[in-house]
Design an enzyme around this catalytic site. Structure first.
Site, short mmCIF file in Angstrom:
data_model
loop_
_atom_site.label_atom_id
_atom_site.label_comp_id
_atom_site.label_asym_id
_atom_site.label_seq_id
_atom_site.Cartn_x
_atom_site.Cartn_y
_atom_site.Cartn_z
N GLY A 267 2.25 2.78 10.80
CA GLY A 267 3.15 3.91 10.64
C GLY A 267 3.84 4.35 11.92
O GLY A 267 4.43 5.42 11.99
N GLU B 201 -5.34 -4.81 10.59
CA GLU B 201 -4.36 -3.75 10.79
C GLU B 201 -4.71 -2.97 12.06
O GLU B 201 -5.53 -2.04 12.01
CB GLU B 201 -4.36 -2.78 9.60
CG GLU B 201 -4.00 -3.41 8.29
CD GLU B 201 -3.43 -2.40 7.30
OE1 GLU B 201 -2.31 -2.63 6.83
OE2 GLU B 201 -4.08 -1.37 7.02
N SER C 61 3.35 -1.59 10.44
CA SER C 61 4.80 -1.55 10.67
C SER C 61 5.50 -2.86 10.32
O SER C 61 6.46 -3.25 10.99
CB SER C 61 5.11 -1.14 12.12
OG SER C 61 4.61 0.16 12.38
N ASN D 93 0.87 -1.18 0.00
CA ASN D 93 0.00 0.00 0.00
C ASN D 93 0.90 1.22 0.00
O ASN D 93 1.48 1.57 1.03
CB ASN D 93 -0.90 -0.02 1.25
CG ASN D 93 -1.77 1.23 1.34
OD1 ASN D 93 -1.78 2.06 0.43
ND2 ASN D 93 -2.49 1.35 2.45
N LYS E 70 0.02 4.23 -0.31
CA LYS E 70 -0.64 5.39 0.28
C LYS E 70 -0.45 6.62 -0.62
O LYS E 70 -0.45 6.47 -1.84
CB LYS E 70 -0.16 5.60 1.72
CG LYS E 70 -0.33 4.32 2.55
CD LYS E 70 -0.16 4.52 4.03
CE LYS E 70 -0.38 3.19 4.75
NZ LYS E 70 -0.25 3.31 6.20
N GLU F 118 -7.16 4.63 7.56
CA GLU F 118 -6.90 6.05 7.24
C GLU F 118 -8.10 6.66 6.53
O GLU F 118 -8.36 7.86 6.66
CB GLU F 118 -5.60 6.18 6.43
CG GLU F 118 -4.39 5.93 7.34
CD GLU F 118 -3.15 5.40 6.64
OE1 GLU F 118 -3.10 5.43 5.39
OE2 GLU F 118 -2.23 4.96 7.35
N HIS G 195 -9.74 1.01 4.62
CA HIS G 195 -8.49 1.24 5.35
C HIS G 195 -8.75 2.21 6.50
O HIS G 195 -9.55 3.14 6.38
CB HIS G 195 -7.42 1.82 4.40
CG HIS G 195 -6.06 1.80 5.00
ND1 HIS G 195 -5.64 2.75 5.91
CD2 HIS G 195 -5.03 0.93 4.87
CE1 HIS G 195 -4.40 2.46 6.29
NE2 HIS G 195 -4.01 1.36 5.68
P1 13P Z 1 2.80 0.77 7.75
O1 13P Z 1 3.39 -0.50 7.21
O2 13P Z 1 3.47 2.01 7.22
O3 13P Z 1 2.67 0.74 9.23
O4 13P Z 1 1.30 0.85 7.15
C1 13P Z 1 0.49 -0.25 7.26
C2 13P Z 1 -0.72 0.01 6.46
O5 13P Z 1 -1.54 0.84 6.80
C3 13P Z 1 -0.89 -0.75 5.23
O6 13P Z 1 -2.16 -0.58 4.70
#
Ligand code: 13P
Length: 263
Positions: free
Chosen positions: A175, A169, A215, A9, A11, A97, A95
């Protein structure tokens, strides 16, 4: 044996001018029999990534990071499932976010899952609890509610045939550099399978790949892939780094071989 999936991902990173090169580099460094690889760049990078991955016969799928719950209409700035035809074969839905930034609810996410399946896109449905919810001992209950709401009205056989994938997740692990332990992640994945079973999904639910995300790096992937109930990872930050992706997919390949998927 359940499929092993590593999904990237990206992002809100990369541009149409650099995404293709990055995808090509990652694809060539992650050739690993038995591992399904997916790269999910921003919408504007889907075409360059598709084109880059079409060269050299790279067996890497392209996914979008979101899809609208309607087919068309007055929805400025949105992208519908039919519009993704020819650009992507997978899509991330729900997701955390987007739940946070765009106020997506479980009910809305369920409509997106339905649109994705109708359009032949493989959905990666994301669920996960907040830190306060985990600390209050409510993590399993929260994820159970998310799964029930986000799959409300979805036909189990259609979801299984359409290649639905679930990603657990935990929000506090995204993150932050603070990943869940393999044991905690596996316990939640088992709980998700229990929820699917409770919903009467039966065989359709039992075969769904469930990934961990939060992470994940080449240093931590082993902890998750060592858990028999975890089928791969949804990778954020580390998915922009070819060295990291090489290590992550290589470790997933060990699990794929152990599951007899590599032949
Ligand atoms: P990180 O691997 O940056 O923590 O993000 C995970 C994530 O949200 C994948 O969709």
């Amino acid at each position: 044996m359940r499929e092993v999936v590593i999904a990237a991902n990206w992002k809100m990173h990369t541009t149409p001018s650099d995404a293709g090169d990055l995808a090509r580099t990652i694809a060539s460094r992650t050739r690993e029999a038995g591992v399904t690889r997916v790269i999910c760049p921003p919408f504007v990078c889907l075409a360059p990534v598709r084109d880059a991955l079409a060269e050299d016969d790279h067996d890497v799928a392209v996914g979008a990071q979101n899809v609208h719950h309607e087919l068309a209409g007055a929805h400025t700035g949105e992208v519908s499932a039919p519009m993704l035809a020819g650009l992507a074969t997978w899509v991330i839905v729900g997701h955390s976010e987007r739940r946070r930034d765009a106020g997506e609810t479980d009910a809305l996410v369920a409509r997106k899952v339905g649109r994705a399946l109708e359009a032949g896109l493989r959905p990666i449905l994301c669920v996960g609890e907040q830190l306060a919810e985990r600390e209050a001992g409510r993590a399993t209950e929260v994820v159970d509610t998310q799964i029930r709401g986000s799959l409300d009205g979805i036909d189990p056989a259609q979801a299984a045939d359409g290649g639905l994938v679930i990603a657990y997740e935990p929000v506090w692990a995204i993150g932050t550099g603070r990943n869940a332990t393999g044991i905690d992640a596996a316990a939640m994945v088992d709980a998700i399978r229990g929820t699917l079973d409770g919903l009467g999904w039966g065989e359709s639910g039992a075969g769904l790949p469930i990934l961990y995300g939060g992470s994940v790096t080449s240093a931590t992937i082993g902890e998750f892939m060592a858990e028999p109930s975890i089928d791969g990872a949804l990778v954020g930050g580390a998915s922009l780094k070819p060295d990291e992706m090489a290590g992550i997919v290589a470790r997933a390949g060990i699990t794929a071989r152990a599951r007899g998927l590599a032949g």
